[in-house]
Design a protein around this motif. Structure first.
Motif, PDB file in Angstrom:
ATOM      1  N   MET A 173      -2.033  52.029  24.820  1.00 44.63           N
ATOM      2  CA  MET A 173      -0.841  51.199  24.840  1.00 44.63           C
ATOM      3  C   MET A 173      -1.225  49.792  24.428  1.00 44.63           C
ATOM      4  SD  MET A 173      -0.042  50.445  28.842  1.00 44.63           S
ATOM      5  CE  MET A 173      -1.487  50.407  29.852  1.00 44.63           C
ATOM      6  N   LYS A 174      -0.272  49.078  23.903  1.00 50.09           N
ATOM      7  CA  LYS A 174      -0.477  47.674  23.542  1.00 50.09           C
ATOM      8  C   LYS A 174       0.079  46.810  24.658  1.00 50.09           C
ATOM      9  CE  LYS A 174      -0.200  48.315  18.591  1.00 50.09           C
ATOM     10  NZ  LYS A 174       0.536  48.019  17.368  1.00 50.09           N
ATOM     11  N   VAL A 175      -0.739  45.857  25.102  1.00 49.68           N
ATOM     12  CA  VAL A 175      -0.322  44.958  26.178  1.00 49.68           C
ATOM     13  C   VAL A 175      -0.398  43.533  25.665  1.00 49.68           C
ATOM     14  CG1 VAL A 175      -0.783  44.176  28.522  1.00 49.68           C
ATOM     15  CG2 VAL A 175      -1.240  46.555  27.918  1.00 49.68           C
ATOM     16  N   LYS A 176       0.763  42.871  25.606  1.00 48.56           N
ATOM     17  CA  LYS A 176       0.793  41.465  25.222  1.00 48.56           C
ATOM     18  C   LYS A 176       0.706  40.633  26.496  1.00 48.56           C
ATOM     19  CE  LYS A 176       2.869  38.052  22.326  1.00 48.56           C
ATOM     20  NZ  LYS A 176       3.788  37.780  21.257  1.00 48.56           N
ATOM     21  N   LEU A 177      -0.366  39.861  26.599  1.00 51.54           N
ATOM     22  CA  LEU A 177      -0.642  39.060  27.787  1.00 51.54           C
ATOM     23  C   LEU A 177       0.116  37.732  27.763  1.00 51.54           C
ATOM     24  CD1 LEU A 177      -4.473  39.717  27.787  1.00 51.54           C
ATOM     25  CD2 LEU A 177      -2.762  40.800  29.240  1.00 51.54           C
ATOM     26  N   PRO A 178       0.262  37.074  28.923  1.00 52.82           N
ATOM     27  CA  PRO A 178       0.952  35.774  28.953  1.00 52.82           C
ATOM     28  C   PRO A 178       0.317  34.739  28.028  1.00 52.82           C
ATOM     29  CG  PRO A 178       0.671  36.596  31.177  1.00 52.82           C
ATOM     30  CD  PRO A 178      -0.098  37.525  30.265  1.00 52.82           C
TER      31      PRO A 178
ATOM     32  N   GLU B 242      -5.379  46.396  23.479  1.00 52.96           N
ATOM     33  CA  GLU B 242      -5.152  47.837  23.370  1.00 52.96           C
ATOM     34  C   GLU B 242      -5.807  48.474  24.598  1.00 52.96           C
ATOM     35  OE1 GLU B 242      -3.462  50.718  21.500  1.00 52.96           O
ATOM     36  OE2 GLU B 242      -3.263  48.861  20.402  1.00 52.96           O
ATOM     37  N   MET B 243      -5.048  49.249  25.379  1.00 53.16           N
ATOM     38  CA  MET B 243      -5.580  49.850  26.600  1.00 53.16           C
ATOM     39  C   MET B 243      -5.121  51.297  26.705  1.00 53.16           C
ATOM     40  SD  MET B 243      -4.921  46.773  29.313  1.00 53.16           S
ATOM     41  CE  MET B 243      -6.111  47.367  30.493  1.00 53.16           C
TER      42      MET B 243
ATOM     43  N   ASP C 107       0.488  55.995  27.015  1.00 46.02           N
ATOM     44  CA  ASP C 107      -0.377  55.461  25.965  1.00 46.02           C
ATOM     45  C   ASP C 107       0.382  54.870  24.778  1.00 46.02           C
ATOM     46  OD1 ASP C 107      -2.897  55.783  27.119  1.00 46.02           O
ATOM     47  OD2 ASP C 107      -3.019  57.871  26.484  1.00 46.02           O
ATOM     48  N   ASP C 108       1.605  55.331  24.518  1.00 40.25           N
ATOM     49  CA  ASP C 108       2.353  54.826  23.361  1.00 40.25           C
ATOM     50  C   ASP C 108       3.298  53.669  23.710  1.00 40.25           C
ATOM     51  OD1 ASP C 108       4.101  56.433  24.800  1.00 40.25           O
ATOM     52  OD2 ASP C 108       5.022  57.310  23.022  1.00 40.25           O
ATOM     53  N   ASP C 109       3.196  53.131  24.942  1.00 37.16           N
ATOM     54  CA  ASP C 109       4.063  52.019  25.365  1.00 37.16           C
ATOM     55  C   ASP C 109       3.644  50.694  24.724  1.00 37.16           C
ATOM     56  OD1 ASP C 109       5.662  53.539  27.028  1.00 37.16           O
ATOM     57  OD2 ASP C 109       4.532  53.055  28.848  1.00 37.16           O
ATOM     58  N   ASP C 110       4.644  49.855  24.497  1.00 36.82           N
ATOM     59  CA  ASP C 110       4.426  48.456  24.125  1.00 36.82           C
ATOM     60  C   ASP C 110       4.825  47.634  25.342  1.00 36.82           C
ATOM     61  OD1 ASP C 110       3.478  48.618  21.476  1.00 36.82           O
ATOM     62  OD2 ASP C 110       5.506  48.981  20.743  1.00 36.82           O
ATOM     63  N   ILE C 111       3.831  47.046  25.991  1.00 38.88           N
ATOM     64  CA  ILE C 111       4.044  46.310  27.237  1.00 38.88           C
ATOM     65  C   ILE C 111       3.906  44.819  26.974  1.00 38.88           C
ATOM     66  CG2 ILE C 111       3.151  45.921  29.580  1.00 38.88           C
ATOM     67  CD1 ILE C 111       4.399  48.711  29.126  1.00 38.88           C
ATOM     68  N   ARG C 112       4.777  44.045  27.587  1.00 36.43           N
ATOM     69  CA  ARG C 112       4.691  42.582  27.488  1.00 36.43           C
ATOM     70  C   ARG C 112       4.704  42.009  28.899  1.00 36.43           C
ATOM     71  NH1 ARG C 112       8.488  38.333  24.153  1.00 36.43           N
ATOM     72  NH2 ARG C 112       7.100  36.588  24.512  1.00 36.43           N
ATOM     73  N   ILE C 113       3.745  41.147  29.173  1.00 33.98           N
ATOM     74  CA  ILE C 113       3.655  40.474  30.468  1.00 33.98           C
ATOM     75  C   ILE C 113       4.010  39.010  30.242  1.00 33.98           C
ATOM     76  CG2 ILE C 113       2.160  39.892  32.407  1.00 33.98           C
ATOM     77  CD1 ILE C 113       0.410  42.318  31.565  1.00 33.98           C
ATOM     78  N   VAL C 114       5.065  38.561  30.922  1.00 31.75           N
ATOM     79  CA  VAL C 114       5.587  37.214  30.710  1.00 31.75           C
ATOM     80  C   VAL C 114       5.415  36.386  31.981  1.00 31.75           C
ATOM     81  CG1 VAL C 114       7.632  35.856  30.102  1.00 31.75           C
ATOM     82  CG2 VAL C 114       7.293  38.117  29.098  1.00 31.75           C
TER      83      VAL C 114
END
Length: 64
Positions: free
Chosen positions: A1-6, A12-13, A51-58
């Protein structure tokens, strides 16, 4: 999955049955200070990630 951090950085995790709460613990990010979204929708900390999620942490900003 892709994780966009603050910070704006993207990582990629592997999810493998990871919850939002577990992801934040792994990244050493306080749940009280962020919102997590998947595909543009805010999700609770007990959500199981894939695994295929696009995650964003705000980062949430407090003040008045």
């Amino acid at each position: 999955m892709k994780v966009k951090l603050p910070s704006g950085k993207t990582e990629e995790m592997k999810a493998s049955r990871l919850t939002v709460e577990e992801l934040l613990l792994m990244l050493d990010i306080s749940q009280a200070e962020v919102l997590v979204s998947r595909d543009g929708r805010i999700i609770p900390e007990d959500t199981v990630l894939k695994d295929d999620d696009d995650i964003r942490i705000v980062q949430v900003v407090f003040g008045g």
